[in-house]
Design a protein around this motif. Sequence first.
Motif, PDB file in Angstrom:
ATOM      1  N   LEU A  70       0.804  -1.218   0.000  1.00  0.00           N
ATOM      2  CA  LEU A  70       0.000   0.000   0.000  1.00  0.00           C
ATOM      3  C   LEU A  70       0.841   1.274   0.000  1.00  0.00           C
ATOM      4  CD1 LEU A  70      -2.719  -1.042   2.624  1.00  0.00           C
ATOM      5  CD2 LEU A  70      -2.735  -1.371   0.141  1.00  0.00           C
ATOM      6  N   SER A  71       2.135   1.145  -0.195  1.00  0.00           N
ATOM      7  CA  SER A  71       3.020   2.314  -0.107  1.00  0.00           C
ATOM      8  C   SER A  71       2.680   3.381  -1.131  1.00  0.00           C
ATOM      9  CB  SER A  71       4.484   1.885  -0.288  1.00  0.00           C
ATOM     10  OG  SER A  71       4.860   0.962   0.718  1.00  0.00           O
ATOM     11  N   ALA A  72       2.132   2.983  -2.282  1.00  0.00           N
ATOM     12  CA  ALA A  72       1.831   3.957  -3.340  1.00  0.00           C
ATOM     13  C   ALA A  72       0.738   4.935  -2.931  1.00  0.00           C
ATOM     14  CB  ALA A  72       1.429   3.220  -4.612  1.00  0.00           C
ATOM     15  N   LEU A  73      -0.062   4.606  -1.925  1.00  0.00           N
ATOM     16  CA  LEU A  73      -1.143   5.496  -1.511  1.00  0.00           C
ATOM     17  C   LEU A  73      -0.617   6.820  -0.961  1.00  0.00           C
ATOM     18  CD1 LEU A  73      -3.566   2.942   0.195  1.00  0.00           C
ATOM     19  CD2 LEU A  73      -3.982   4.208  -1.916  1.00  0.00           C
ATOM     20  N   TRP A  74       0.562   6.787  -0.373  1.00  0.00           N
ATOM     21  CA  TRP A  74       1.106   8.017   0.198  1.00  0.00           C
ATOM     22  C   TRP A  74       1.576   8.993  -0.876  1.00  0.00           C
ATOM     23  CZ3 TRP A  74       0.781   3.796   3.233  1.00  0.00           C
ATOM     24  CH2 TRP A  74       0.440   3.998   4.580  1.00  0.00           C
ATOM     25  N   SER A  75       1.759   8.518  -2.078  1.00  0.00           N
ATOM     26  CA  SER A  75       2.209   9.400  -3.166  1.00  0.00           C
ATOM     27  C   SER A  75       1.059   9.913  -4.019  1.00  0.00           C
ATOM     28  CB  SER A  75       3.214   8.657  -4.059  1.00  0.00           C
ATOM     29  OG  SER A  75       2.608   7.521  -4.641  1.00  0.00           O
ATOM     30  N   ILE A  76      -0.167   9.528  -3.739  1.00  0.00           N
ATOM     31  CA  ILE A  76      -1.329   9.987  -4.514  1.00  0.00           C
ATOM     32  C   ILE A  76      -1.667  11.424  -4.119  1.00  0.00           C
ATOM     33  CG2 ILE A  76      -3.808   9.644  -4.909  1.00  0.00           C
ATOM     34  CD1 ILE A  76      -3.392   6.682  -4.644  1.00  0.00           C
ATOM     35  N   ASP A  77      -1.845  12.257  -5.110  1.00  0.00           N
ATOM     36  CA  ASP A  77      -2.233  13.640  -4.879  1.00  0.00           C
ATOM     37  C   ASP A  77      -3.757  13.704  -4.695  1.00  0.00           C
ATOM     38  OD1 ASP A  77      -2.516  16.347  -4.696  1.00  0.00           O
ATOM     39  OD2 ASP A  77      -1.973  16.767  -6.792  1.00  0.00           O
ATOM     40  N   LEU A  78      -4.205  14.068  -3.527  1.00  0.00           N
ATOM     41  CA  LEU A  78      -5.643  14.137  -3.237  1.00  0.00           C
ATOM     42  C   LEU A  78      -6.282  15.431  -3.737  1.00  0.00           C
ATOM     43  CD1 LEU A  78      -5.752  12.676   0.398  1.00  0.00           C
ATOM     44  CD2 LEU A  78      -6.005  11.485  -1.788  1.00  0.00           C
ATOM     45  N   LYS A  79      -5.481  16.314  -4.359  1.00  0.00           N
ATOM     46  CA  LYS A  79      -5.994  17.538  -4.997  1.00  0.00           C
ATOM     47  C   LYS A  79      -6.800  18.396  -4.010  1.00  0.00           C
ATOM     48  CE  LYS A  79      -6.154  15.370  -9.530  1.00  0.00           C
ATOM     49  NZ  LYS A  79      -4.864  15.947  -9.941  1.00  0.00           N
ATOM     50  N   GLY A  80      -6.272  18.565  -2.845  1.00  0.00           N
ATOM     51  CA  GLY A  80      -6.907  19.439  -1.864  1.00  0.00           C
ATOM     52  C   GLY A  80      -8.031  18.799  -1.080  1.00  0.00           C
ATOM     53  N   LYS A  81      -8.320  17.557  -1.373  1.00  0.00           N
ATOM     54  CA  LYS A  81      -9.363  16.859  -0.627  1.00  0.00           C
ATOM     55  C   LYS A  81      -8.779  16.308   0.674  1.00  0.00           C
ATOM     56  CE  LYS A  81     -12.239  17.457  -4.058  1.00  0.00           C
ATOM     57  NZ  LYS A  81     -13.388  18.386  -3.969  1.00  0.00           N
ATOM     58  N   VAL A  82      -9.661  16.016   1.603  1.00  0.00           N
ATOM     59  CA  VAL A  82      -9.229  15.522   2.907  1.00  0.00           C
ATOM     60  C   VAL A  82      -9.214  14.004   2.953  1.00  0.00           C
ATOM     61  CG1 VAL A  82      -9.755  15.536   5.384  1.00  0.00           C
ATOM     62  CG2 VAL A  82     -10.119  17.593   4.006  1.00  0.00           C
ATOM     63  N   ASN A  83     -10.169  13.397   2.305  1.00  0.00           N
ATOM     64  CA  ASN A  83     -10.387  11.956   2.400  1.00  0.00           C
ATOM     65  C   ASN A  83     -10.187  11.304   1.038  1.00  0.00           C
ATOM     66  OD1 ASN A  83     -11.281   9.352   3.074  1.00  0.00           O
ATOM     67  ND2 ASN A  83     -13.446   9.921   2.853  1.00  0.00           N
TER      68      ASN A  83
END
Length: 686
Positions: free
Chosen positions: A520-533
């Motif tokens: 699941l390490s790739a989840l930390w590199s995802i840009d949430l685009k200003g979203k919280v969740n």
Amino acid sequence: MAGAARRWWRKWRARDAVLALLIASVLAPLALYSGAPISPFSGPNLSRSRALGRDPSNLIARNEVGKRLNALPQDTLDTMKEPARIVASDANNMAIMGNPLRQGGVIQQVVMGSSIDRSGGSRGSNDGRARNVEEEKESSCHPSKGARVDAMVTTLKEGAQLRKQSGLNNVAEGGEHKVRAMHTTGDLNVPFDKEITDNRSSGQITDAISEKSDAMIISSNTSYSTTPDSMILVIKDQLKRAKKYIRFLPSRGNHGFIKDLRRRMRDIQQALGGATVDRQLPKNVRGKIRAMELILRKIRQVHDNCVAAIDKLQTTLHSAENQLEAHKQQANYVAQIAAKALPKRLHCLALLLTNEYYSSSSSNKLFPYEDKLEDPKLQHYALFSDNVLAAAVVVNSTLVHVKNPADHVFHIVTDKLNYAAMRMWFLANPLGKAAVQVQNIEDFTWLNSSYSPVMKQLGSHFMIDYYFSTPQNRPDRNPKFRNPKYLSILNHLRFYLPEIFPRLNKVLFLDDDIVVQQDLSALWSIDLKGKVNGAVQTCGEVFHRFDRYLNFSNPLIAKNFDRRACGWAYGMNMFDLSEWRRQNITDVYHYWQGQNEHRLLWKLGTLPAGLVTFWNRTFPLDRSWHLLGLGYKQNVTPKDIERAAVIHYNGNLKPWLEVGLSKYHKYWTKYVNSDQAFIRGCNIHP
């Protein structure tokens, strides 16, 4: 005197002759029109011959007389509209001899010994009064078409024997030919059991009709049909009707009929055996067929009609549906209890671990790598659980797939009851280079009723009454909303992540009923685009839209949210704590939780609260990250399971329960260390 007497005799003799001629001239047209023989002027053979139409000139004369008398035109046998029985006539009475036949929608009538009014009423030979023919409502329990034709041919042949005694043969032969022709064409849409109501003044005629009708069916001289294997068809039809009757008779208390009917069924089945043609049947088969037909007729006379049977079936069906609904509710209630109850083996595990924790020395109660717990550069996981074995599976399955365990930190928060057991498990089963932290929720002194509306609500009289007082007249009895987890603040702790981890920027939230199958390490590199969740949306599930969780009849909900908006899944969520703090999400949660103090906006639970709190603040992740439904769906394919990064046993059928779905059990049990001493000590066999 003698001469005078002779003159007087000759005079009256001449008058008699003239008077006889006058009477004959008046009555002859009437006799020709009605077809009734005038016994003083015609012999029996002559009258019957003319009545049956042997003399062509007789038919012409009858037509001419009918025209002169302005009578209704007589139709042919092929255009008769009303059903009638085959009538036998002699000098004294008439008897019903047959059944109505219809071909192509037209009733065919065969009349023997008396003329019939083609518009529907038959005329008597003596009193001239019309007899009304009434047709009984057709029941759905009639014999088959083949049996009808066989019985009609039987009736004609039986009537032929009686007509031979009266010299009436031609009409019988013609009627039988009609029946055979109709059997050949196959158009036999005629009910077999039609009855006639005779309105004649004498009750003897009715009795004679009934006796003659029964006699024809069970007559020893019965001939079923000229077609091959007709008796086999009759036997099969009788067995079919008998099986239908035998289903309903027990409910009516007709045990005597059941016994007789079963005996007749055995007899006729033995007679049928493996025969495929009539010549293979035993010689006494006709008698058994007649006996079976007689018992079937008796049952039909005493049994309710099909409408009553349908009503009874509908009543039974309605009762069964009510019982089914009651059993479903009971099963749902029991399933909820089974899902939330702690299995004794897991309870044993918690007790053993707690005892070991408090009996061990204090030097062995510290976790390594405590310096990593607040390092924002590492990958942090948040897990809130009171189930030791479930938490162990989440941590084990996650570490198995990571490339660098030293970069991962697990934060576990549990309650006071399971705090010692949880710490002892991870002390006895170290995670290598990965860091772990176990905290007690009781140590969060900032989480109190003055700060958190949910803490205040959980301790209110309204909530206590809802959970512990269950009056019978309460409309909402769904045990789902009385789940004990809703009373636990652990379930609501996910809304206080910034307060729990004040120095962290991102946290991956995991439920304790999930299994990690990929890194699941790739989840930390995802840009949430200003979203919280960051979460996987559940638009594919109809019941996961907003209107299934929120009360849109409330104007506050209807004004602020879209009822058809897609929901999203709790269980694996990437939270950006920096944005959380910037957008002040905790205050948003407190606002909506305060508005729902009396549960008018949604029922208890954290998902509805999450939907309103993170409305327009959720970033949709790819569906392959999170697969739902293994706790209630039966149709999740192995391909989908193997492709998912995280599988979620959401629902009541958790993998550590005996009621769990066995087909998905292996995906969870392979991360349980069966060789561990505490697992063996509690006889846990995953």
